[in-house]
Design a protein around this motif. Structure first.
Motif, mmCIF file in Angstrom:
data_model
loop_
_atom_site.group_PDB
_atom_site.id
_atom_site.type_symbol
_atom_site.label_atom_id
_atom_site.label_comp_id
_atom_site.label_asym_id
_atom_site.label_seq_id
_atom_site.Cartn_x
_atom_site.Cartn_y
_atom_site.Cartn_z
ATOM 1 N N SER A 192 0.855 -1.187 0.000
ATOM 2 C CA SER A 192 0.000 0.000 0.000
ATOM 3 C C SER A 192 0.890 1.235 0.000
ATOM 4 C CB SER A 192 -0.913 0.035 1.223
ATOM 5 O OG SER A 192 -1.529 1.306 1.341
ATOM 6 N N LYS A 214 0.756 3.323 3.228
ATOM 7 C CA LYS A 214 1.098 2.758 4.537
ATOM 8 C C LYS A 214 2.303 3.472 5.133
ATOM 9 C CE LYS A 214 1.874 -1.593 6.986
ATOM 10 N NZ LYS A 214 2.009 -3.068 6.856
ATOM 11 N N TRP A 215 2.090 4.073 6.265
ATOM 12 C CA TRP A 215 3.168 4.779 6.963
ATOM 13 C C TRP A 215 4.040 3.781 7.720
ATOM 14 C CZ3 TRP A 215 3.827 10.258 8.403
ATOM 15 C CH2 TRP A 215 3.088 11.125 7.588
ATOM 16 N N ASN A 261 5.209 7.449 4.039
ATOM 17 C CA ASN A 261 4.815 6.331 3.192
ATOM 18 C C ASN A 261 5.601 6.374 1.883
ATOM 19 O OD1 ASN A 261 3.520 8.208 1.421
ATOM 20 N ND2 ASN A 261 1.632 8.080 2.616
ATOM 21 N N ASP A 318 -2.681 4.785 5.904
ATOM 22 C CA ASP A 318 -2.752 3.462 6.526
ATOM 23 C C ASP A 318 -1.804 3.498 7.722
ATOM 24 O OD1 ASP A 318 -2.408 0.833 7.320
ATOM 25 O OD2 ASP A 318 -2.065 0.032 5.310
ATOM 26 N N ASP A 319 -2.366 3.430 8.928
ATOM 27 C CA ASP A 319 -1.545 3.524 10.148
ATOM 28 C C ASP A 319 -1.362 2.172 10.818
ATOM 29 O OD1 ASP A 319 -4.046 3.051 11.147
ATOM 30 O OD2 ASP A 319 -4.024 4.678 12.616
ATOM 31 N N SER A 320 -1.603 1.086 10.094
ATOM 32 C CA SER A 320 -1.595 -0.245 10.712
ATOM 33 C C SER A 320 -0.230 -0.633 11.266
ATOM 34 C CB SER A 320 -2.066 -1.296 9.702
ATOM 35 O OG SER A 320 -1.230 -1.320 8.547
ATOM 36 N N TYR A 321 0.847 -0.126 10.691
ATOM 37 C CA TYR A 321 2.183 -0.445 11.199
ATOM 38 C C TYR A 321 2.362 0.089 12.610
ATOM 39 C CZ TYR A 321 7.299 -0.296 11.676
ATOM 40 O OH TYR A 321 8.589 -0.425 12.126
#
Length: 766
Positions: free
Chosen positions: A532, A535-536, A544, A584-587
């Motif tokens: 993505s 994604k950060w 990202n 996207d902050d999932s990390y």
């Protein structure tokens, strides 16, 4: 004749006004202080200091140990603190504070705290003043590099001054015969050996009628009130401090002279001599003069008052870090306590900066305008290598585990290539080579984490448990280009030159032709899946793929080629602003403050509040569309910088985000430190004069500049038509004049030829 005479008088008066400008009084040290853990508008504190001074002083609204030591929205002050904090995320070291109280002696930081108002607060780079309502006391302070003088104006009352040596191990001694307190603090957040201490001395100009020492926040020990006893008291414990007191008349002034040293108590006493026999007002004037000298190196005219305040506030922030960490011995020679090996050694040392941030344009600003200071910094970097085996990447005061990259290579090489040269160039080059094949055994951000993979595969794999691997690869490739440049300059063996030239192209290994962006890659050569671009973190650092894919500072043309040519490259640049501020902050598992700072700015996915993307707008110049850079640069300057307490759009970070504004307001920027080029942008002022240390001036004249006229229609350099999208460092240092004719409409024919484009390794390098 009368008209000419009138114009001559006006010009003469204007000249006198310019010469008499108090640049320091345009500065607001409160810019960036309206910050929090969740949202940074600078994450700064009001640093009252001398330029690059060893010690800063700040009012302390936060509790002991709080990285947010001063927050604009707070309403109580707990003390006036000596600070060395470069960032709330790194926190502080060598801390202690003074605080006046009245009525009864209070040591506890909450009980002694006082309400205050910004309406009764004055903050300047060289002077701070505030009224403490709880105690009816006016506190003023003005520093030198290693000392400070306080002036307390008390009411008619029992009046006291608290000296808090803080926790984590401290010592305090009260010497009433000399109206003196001495001690040390060890309060730090890392980066120091076991023998680290900050020794301090405090001298008062009024005898004590009360004195007490405190230990571990308990009741006072050895409390003496209105006594003839003159015995020495002391405490050594986890947390110590002292309170001294006197009976004061209304309006009575008490002075405190304070100095400190990382070397010894005796050196702290010696550093007190910086105050000399000067009274408070003389020290204020000298501090103001010191700031005016460095700020006045760049004169800007033809702007609004708000633009002046923003510009000089940014320039002030650019001249604080890295700070001096050296002191002067009895012979006037520099010596320093080494935070790397705990020894006292000769020579310069500077600290409190992270090269991941500041290599981009803070250090190029020093090379251009303050090379004599950067010469000392460079010598200090050689000392760091000798004392620890590595150049620093994040120092505070010693090696700290923070961020990625090996960007000391950029800082060292850019200085050397621009004539700021250390004598020990062999040590410089040896240290750079060492950093490419080693990682610090205790601090993984120093040296090169993952160097074995990088040197063998040409990238750091995504699937080897090394976080932020793509970011590391991109920065290592640029750092290798820097080493390549120095190897060529030093006429090193051809195999070395060829090796680093090859590694400088390693950025290509992560380019994904499908997304036209940089992407993590596994050991087997396959790209990470799923991918993505929004994604950060993960393969990148605090950003990202849309942000980091532009980190090919040394070879934009190579990146243009990978993306399919200039038209597609510009489309990709445009897309950064067109893509909504989704993420996207999932990390991270949460919205980190850097993400939030992007989303609130209404500029798409452009995240100026963090460093990786700050050069991106200038890349339009490499694709032959400089007018788009001119448009967006004005947008960023106008919308994301002010002189208010919320004046930044993210972490200020040791001068980097400030230096970006300084360069951009002048109209040029060092996209690739290590080259001799500055890429053109859009000047903000109608005139700017750069006073170089060699005695020459470079003048930028933009008489038609305005809010509407943001586009360069024509440019002359020393009277000749100039179409290039860059200026040369060496040519500027010779002195001269660049004249801009601005327009409200872009000139689509200027700066579009191949000869007009800035340096790229793929074209000019080998």
């Amino acid at each position: 004749m009368i008209k000419k005479l009138f114009l001559s008088v006006v010009f003469f008066c204007l000249t006198l006004w310019v010469q008499a400008k108090d640049y320091a009084d345009y500065v607001s040290p409160l810019v960036g202080t309206q910050s929090s853990f969740e949202l940074s508008t600078g994450n700064t504190y009001p640093a009252t200091a001398r330029p690059w001074g060893m010690n800063f002083w700040t009012p302390q609204t936060g509790k002991m140990g709080d990285g947010w030591q001063y927050v604009y929205t707070a309403n109580k002050i707990r003390g006036f603190k000596q600070t060395h904090q470069p960032s709330p995320w790194i926190n502080d070291y060598g801390q202690f504070s003074l605080m006046p109280v009245t009525g009864k002696p209070e040591f506890d930081e909450d009980k002694r705290a006082s309400w205050f108002s910004h309406k009764a607060e004055l903050s300047r780079p060289y002077y701070y003043k505030v009224y403490l309502a709880e105690h009816d006391v006016v506190t003023e302070l003005t520093p030198t590099e290693r000392a400070v003088m306080f002036r307390f104006t008390f009411p008619e009352n029992d009046s006291y001054i608290v000296v808090d040596a803080f926790d984590c191990g401290s010592f305090i001694r009260v010497i009433p015969e000399e109206n003196k307190i001495v001690g040390y603090t060890t309060r730090n957040s890392g980066g120091v050996p076991d023998n680290f201490k900050n020794y301090f001395v405090v001298e008062f100009d009024k005898p004590f009628t009360y004195r007490a020492t405190f230990s571990n926040d308990e009741k006072p020990k050895n409390e003496v009130s209105l006594s003839l006893k003159r015995d020495v008291m002391e405490q050594q414990a986890f947390h110590t401090g002292a309170v001294i007191g006197f009976k004061t008349r209304k309006g009575e002034v008490v002075h405190a002279r304070v100095a400190s040293s990382f070397i010894s108590p005796e050196q702290a006493e010696a550093n007190l001599s910086e105050l000399g026999a000067d009274d408070f007002d003389t020290l204020v004037r000298k501090g103001k003069d010191a700031w005016n000298r460095v700020l006045g190196k760049i004169e800007v005219e033809g702007g609004t008052d708000e633009q002046y305040r923003t510009f000089y506030s940014c320039l002030y922030r650019s001249l604080l870090f890295p700070r001096k960490f050296y002191e002067m011995d009895a012979k006037g020679q520099p010596i320093h306590y080494s935070p790397y090996n705990g020894k006292v050694l000769s020579g310069y040392l500077y600290t409190d900066t992270g090269f991941w941030d500041t290599f981009r344009c803070l250090f190029p600003l020093l090379n251009l305008m303050y090379p004599s200071v950067n010469k000392e910094i460079q010598e200090g970097l050689i000392n760091t290598y000798k004392e620890s085996g590595f150049f620093p990447e994040w120092a505070s005061p010693g090696h700290r585990g923070c961020m990625v990259g090996n960007n000391s290579a950029s800082v060292l090489v850019d200085a050397y290539m621009k004539g700021v040269r250390v004598e020990e160039v062999e040590s410089l080059y040896k240290g750079l080579l060492h950093g490419t094949e080693n990682v610090h055994p205790e601090v993984s951000s120093t040296g090169r984490l993952g160097y074995k993979y990088y040197n063998r595969l040409g990238y750091i794999p995504y699937d080897v448990n090394i976080n932020e691997n793509a970011a590391r690869t991109l920065e290592y490739a640029y750092d290798d280009w820097c080493i390549y440049c120095l190897a060529k300059e030093l006429k090193r063996p051809q195999e070395e030159i060829t090796l680093f030239a090859k590694r400088a192209l390693n950025y290509k290994n992560l380019f994904d032709t499908e997304s036209k962006l940089m992407r993590g890659k596994n050991r087997n050569g396959e790209f990470q899946k799923p991918f993505s671009p929004l994604k950060w973190g993960d393969a990148f650092t605090e950003g990202n793929s849309w942000h980091y894919s532009w980190s090919v500072f040394h070879d934009p043309q190579g990146l243009i080629n990978l993306m399919g040519g200039k038209e597609m490259f510009v489309t990709m640049l445009d897309s950064v602003f067109a893509v909504p501020p989704v993420f996207d902050d999932s990390y991270y598992g949460q919205v980190i403050h850097e993400i939030r700072e992007m989303t609130v700015m209404n500029m798409g996915n452009y995240a100026h509040g963090n460093q990786p993307i700050q050069h991106m707008i200038y890349l339009y110049d490499y694709a032959g569309q400089p007018w788009k850079a001119q448009y967006w640069l004005r947008e960023v300057m106008n919308r994301m910088y002010t002189s208010a307490p919320d004046g930044y759009c993210g972490d200020e970070d040791n001068g980097q985000t400030s230096a970006w504004y300084v360069f951009s307001a002048l109209g040029f920027y060092p996209v690739c430190p290590g080259t001799d080029e500055y890429v053109l942008g859009a000047p903000l002022f109608r005139k700017a004069t750069l006073h170089f240390e060699n005695g020459n001036d470079w003048v930028l004249s933009v008489p038609e500049n305005s809010e509407a006229n943001r586009y360069i229609d024509q440019m002359l350099v020393n009277g000749r038509v100039y179409t290039a999208n860059f200026l040369k460092h060496g040519e500027m240092l010779k002195g001269g004049k660049a004249e801009f004719r601005m327009s409200a409409h872009p000139n689509l024919q200027r700066g579009i030829q191949e000869v007009d484009l800035p340096y790229s390794f793929s074209i000019d390098g080998v």
